[in-house]
Design an enzyme around this catalytic site. Structure first.
Site, PDB file in Angstrom:
ATOM      1  N   CYS A  84       4.191   3.966   9.643  1.00  0.00           N
ATOM      2  CA  CYS A  84       5.055   3.301   8.653  1.00  0.00           C
ATOM      3  C   CYS A  84       6.534   3.658   8.716  1.00  0.00           C
ATOM      4  O   CYS A  84       7.378   2.767   8.718  1.00  0.00           O
ATOM      5  CB  CYS A  84       4.553   3.613   7.253  1.00  0.00           C
ATOM      6  SG  CYS A  84       3.068   2.716   6.841  1.00  0.00           S
ATOM      7  N   LYS A 140       8.505  -1.461  -1.026  1.00  0.00           N
ATOM      8  CA  LYS A 140       7.679  -0.735  -0.058  1.00  0.00           C
ATOM      9  C   LYS A 140       8.549  -0.159   1.059  1.00  0.00           C
ATOM     10  O   LYS A 140       8.450   1.023   1.411  1.00  0.00           O
ATOM     11  CB  LYS A 140       6.631  -1.702   0.510  1.00  0.00           C
ATOM     12  CG  LYS A 140       5.903  -1.214   1.720  1.00  0.00           C
ATOM     13  CD  LYS A 140       4.938  -0.098   1.403  1.00  0.00           C
ATOM     14  CE  LYS A 140       4.323   0.412   2.678  1.00  0.00           C
ATOM     15  NZ  LYS A 140       3.115   1.145   2.517  1.00  0.00           N
ATOM     16  N   GLU A 160       0.835  -1.194   0.000  1.00  0.00           N
ATOM     17  CA  GLU A 160       0.000   0.000   0.000  1.00  0.00           C
ATOM     18  C   GLU A 160       0.866   1.238   0.000  1.00  0.00           C
ATOM     19  O   GLU A 160       1.781   1.351   0.799  1.00  0.00           O
ATOM     20  CB  GLU A 160      -0.846  -0.034   1.291  1.00  0.00           C
ATOM     21  CG  GLU A 160      -1.972   0.913   1.260  1.00  0.00           C
ATOM     22  CD  GLU A 160      -2.731   0.790  -0.047  1.00  0.00           C
ATOM     23  OE1 GLU A 160      -2.576   1.701  -0.871  1.00  0.00           O
ATOM     24  OE2 GLU A 160      -3.430  -0.211  -0.262  1.00  0.00           O
ATOM     25  N   ALA A 173      -1.135   7.450   1.670  1.00  0.00           N
ATOM     26  CA  ALA A 173      -0.760   8.189   2.874  1.00  0.00           C
ATOM     27  C   ALA A 173      -2.040   8.586   3.594  1.00  0.00           C
ATOM     28  O   ALA A 173      -3.046   8.921   2.947  1.00  0.00           O
ATOM     29  CB  ALA A 173       0.058   9.425   2.500  1.00  0.00           C
TER      30      ALA A 173
HETATM   31  C1  UDX Z   1       3.585   7.050   4.497  1.00  0.00           C
HETATM   32  C2  UDX Z   1       3.869   7.045   2.988  1.00  0.00           C
HETATM   33  O1  UDX Z   1       3.804   8.379   2.486  1.00  0.00           O
HETATM   34  C3  UDX Z   1       2.879   6.144   2.275  1.00  0.00           C
HETATM   35  O2  UDX Z   1       3.179   6.086   0.891  1.00  0.00           O
HETATM   36  C4  UDX Z   1       2.966   4.760   2.893  1.00  0.00           C
HETATM   37  O3  UDX Z   1       2.066   3.871   2.288  1.00  0.00           O
HETATM   38  C5  UDX Z   1       2.703   4.818   4.392  1.00  0.00           C
HETATM   39  O4  UDX Z   1       3.611   5.731   5.003  1.00  0.00           O
HETATM   40  P1  UDX Z   1       1.825   8.265   6.095  1.00  0.00           P
HETATM   41  O5  UDX Z   1       2.585   7.670   7.225  1.00  0.00           O
HETATM   42  O6  UDX Z   1       0.343   8.134   6.095  1.00  0.00           O
HETATM   43  O7  UDX Z   1       2.305   7.641   4.706  1.00  0.00           O
HETATM   44  O8  UDX Z   1       2.135   9.826   6.034  1.00  0.00           O
HETATM   45  P2  UDX Z   1       3.158  10.793   5.293  1.00  0.00           P
HETATM   46  O9  UDX Z   1       2.388  11.830   4.576  1.00  0.00           O
HETATM   47  O10 UDX Z   1       4.157  10.063   4.502  1.00  0.00           O
HETATM   48  O11 UDX Z   1       3.871  11.522   6.521  1.00  0.00           O
HETATM   49  C6  UDX Z   1       4.682  10.843   7.455  1.00  0.00           C
HETATM   50  C7  UDX Z   1       5.236  11.809   8.482  1.00  0.00           C
HETATM   51  O12 UDX Z   1       6.222  12.664   7.911  1.00  0.00           O
HETATM   52  C8  UDX Z   1       4.174  12.733   9.096  1.00  0.00           C
HETATM   53  O13 UDX Z   1       4.393  12.841  10.496  1.00  0.00           O
HETATM   54  C9  UDX Z   1       4.417  14.042   8.398  1.00  0.00           C
HETATM   55  O14 UDX Z   1       3.997  15.136   9.161  1.00  0.00           O
HETATM   56  C10 UDX Z   1       5.923  14.007   8.233  1.00  0.00           C
HETATM   57  N1  UDX Z   1       6.390  14.875   7.121  1.00  0.00           N
HETATM   58  C11 UDX Z   1       6.037  14.598   5.837  1.00  0.00           C
HETATM   59  C12 UDX Z   1       7.212  15.967   7.400  1.00  0.00           C
HETATM   60  O15 UDX Z   1       7.546  16.217   8.551  1.00  0.00           O
HETATM   61  N2  UDX Z   1       7.641  16.751   6.363  1.00  0.00           N
HETATM   62  C13 UDX Z   1       7.304  16.505   5.063  1.00  0.00           C
HETATM   63  O16 UDX Z   1       7.738  17.253   4.185  1.00  0.00           O
HETATM   64  C14 UDX Z   1       6.466  15.395   4.792  1.00  0.00           C
END
Ligand code: UDX
Ligand code: ADP
Length: 465
Positions: A278, A222, A163, A166
């Site tokens: 994740c 992944k 998957e 996000a």
């Molecule tokens: C992530 C992956 O993006 C997704 O493809 C995978 O399937 C699952 O893990 P998710 O954990 O839902 O998704 O959120 P994501 O948007 O990736 O953010 C992860 C963390 O990084 C969050 O705490 C977010 O706030 C932080 N983040 C993200 C930052 O601090 N700065 C950024 O520029 C981007």
């Protein structure tokens, strides 16, 4: 050739729920049943009020109300759903192990193994089993061994279909995926199974975005995708600290490097640290796998992404304490946000948990407002750290239904989730309600620092010197 009429998904969580809702919406002729051992969760999925669905995800309520009862069902009868299905998705949680070998690093495959044994016991016809949960490389092989050796002699094909959604944008990511990855056995039957799953996705995803690989490449892709994304966040967070001491502005640096098309502009937002179910888990998995093959340099390289993230959280809480004249004892600190990012109620590995824990250790009183997270969840997150008694946690952490009461009389505000509504608060009113000097610690870089300073606040923004 496989003919898929019924599919079942084990695990009605953040991955299983939205994914199956979209598959059911786009494949009206296929019956999709999502099962879970958690009766309460299934009841919530069956709730008439879409605000009561167990997970919050923009756009999800509309799809569920359209397809639930048509060809999408939520149930606790796992055995029956397995028995009837031609294709079974495993979408159960795979937390990091908290005991024994690989503690704190390896994925705990207990739930996956239980699922595999259950599928083996119940199945009376051949099935395609799809790994949807993020798993360490070579898990498919373990699942296959369990199925082949403990099953009733029926044929199982195992696919890996990781998957990439996000949270907060799950529905959009599912409707318009960059790609769908399907790993399968490099045999004729393996290809047929890949084709059966690909045909479900082709109902709305262009064929050239559906990539077939072998199982291990799919599993490793992944982990690698998440490791690369997390690495970008840790990289910009490392630069944010350098900006603060040197007088640079991390937003300007991010904009400057993001316009380089080789680097790109996404995942360059400095923050109080990444969270979510994740990133940390998958990197720890990668590190553990590398270590177990004796690849120490590879393991250390990726581990540094986590070390940087832990450092970023720690230095944020230390910044609050030192700025507040080296003591937060019995001071009210208001948190805006608890979820690990906006537009979700998920709090797993959220930076807010660690910041709260550090401040409570310093005897602060933490008052939190998050539009989607309950006090019960916040306390469960703190208790899970197992640092102090639940009684002390519930004395020191108080949740509020709205921002202003959380902030009233506070010495400082910490912005920990980038919810849009925080930007639109009446900051002049807030200033009047706070102790002076009134401090704002913006861990997400969402507020206009100059504007707040003009009101009278003392503002710290991550990455701005
Ligand atoms: C992530 C992956 O993006 C997704 O493809 C995978 O399937 C699952 O893990 P998710 O954990 O839902 O998704 O959120 P994501 O948007 O990736 O953010 C992860 C963390 O990084 C969050 O705490 C977010 O706030 C932080 N983040 C993200 C930052 O601090 N700065 C950024 O520029 C981007
Ligand atoms: P994710 O973010 O990976 O979707 P969640 O924790 O949100 O993870 O969801 C996983 C779900 O799987 C939980 O609701 C849990 O109750 C369910 N689950 C775990 N093991 C089993 C099992 N053996 N049978 C059915 N459901 C299970």
């Amino acid at each position: 050739m496989y003919k898929i009429q019924k599919i079942c998904c084990i695990g009605a969580g953040y991955v299983g729920g939205p994914t199956m809702s979209v598959i059911a919406q786009k494949n009206p002729h296929i019956q999709v049943t999502v099962v879970d051992v958690n009766q309460q969760r299934i009841n919530a999925w069956n709730s008439q009020n879409m605000d009561e669905l167990p997970i919050y995800e923009p756009g999800l309520g509309e799809i569920v109300s359209q397809v639930r009862g048509r060809n999408l069902f939520f149930d606790t009868d796992v055995d029956r759903a397995i028995e009837e299905a031609d294709m079974i998705f495993i979408s159960v949680n795979t937390p990091t192990k908290t005991y024994g070998k690989g503690k704190g690093m390896a994925a705990d495959l207990k739930y996956i193994e239980l699922c595999a044994r259950q599928i083996a016991r119940v199945s009376k016809s051949s099935k395609i089993v799809v790994e949807k949960s993020t798993l360490p490389v070579r898990t498919a092989q373990a699942i296959k061994r369990i199925l082949d050796q403990t099953g009733n002699g029926v044929e199982f094909q195992i696919l890996s279909n990781p998957e990439f959604l996000a949270e907060g944008t799950a529905i959009k990511d599912l409707l318009e995926p960059d790609r769908v990855l399907i790993g399968g056995a490099e045999t004729e039957r393996g290809n047929e199974a890949i084709e059966a799953l690909a045909s479900l996705y082709r109902a709305w995803v262009p064929s050239d975005r559906i990539l077939a690989t072998n199982v291990w490449s799919s599993e490793l892709s992944k982990l690698t995708a998440n490791a690369f994304l997390a690495q970008r966040v840790s990289s910009i967070n490392a630069i944010s600290e350098l900006c603060e001491v040197s007088g640079a502005n991390v937003n300007e640096v991010a904009r400057a490097i993001g316009t380089d098309t080789r680097i790109g502009n996404r995942f360059l937002k400095a923050s109080v640290g990444f969270g979510g179910s994740c990133f940390q888990k998958d990197i720890l998995n990668l590190v553990y796998i590398a270590q177990s093959y004796g690849l120490d340099e590879v393991a250390q390289y990726w581990e540094q992404v986590i070390i940087m993230n832990d450092h970023q959280k720690k230095r944020f809480s230390e910044k609050i304490v030192t700025t507040l004249f080296n003591t937060v004892s019995d001071k009210k600190i208001a948190f805006l946000g608890w979820a690990f990012k906006k537009d979700t109620n998920d709090t797993r590995e959220s930076a807010a948990i660690y910041i709260a824990n550090e401040l409570i250790e310093e005897q602060a009183s933490v008052h939190v407002y998050d539009p989607k997270v309950t006090q019960m969840q916040m306390l469960a997150d703190l208790d899970y750290l197992n640092v102090r008694s639940c009684d002390i946690n519930s004395e020191r952490l108080i949740a509020h239904q709205e921002a202003y009461s959380a902030i009233e009389g506070a010495h400082a505000i910490a912005v920990l989730t980038e919810w849009d509504e925080f930007v639109c608060l009446d900051w002049k009113r807030i200033y009047q309600q706070m102790q002076k000097p009134a401090f704002v610690f913006d861990g997400r870089g969402i507020l206009d620092q100059k504007e707040l300073e003009n009101i009278g606040f003392e503002v710290y923004t991550i990455g701005i010197g």
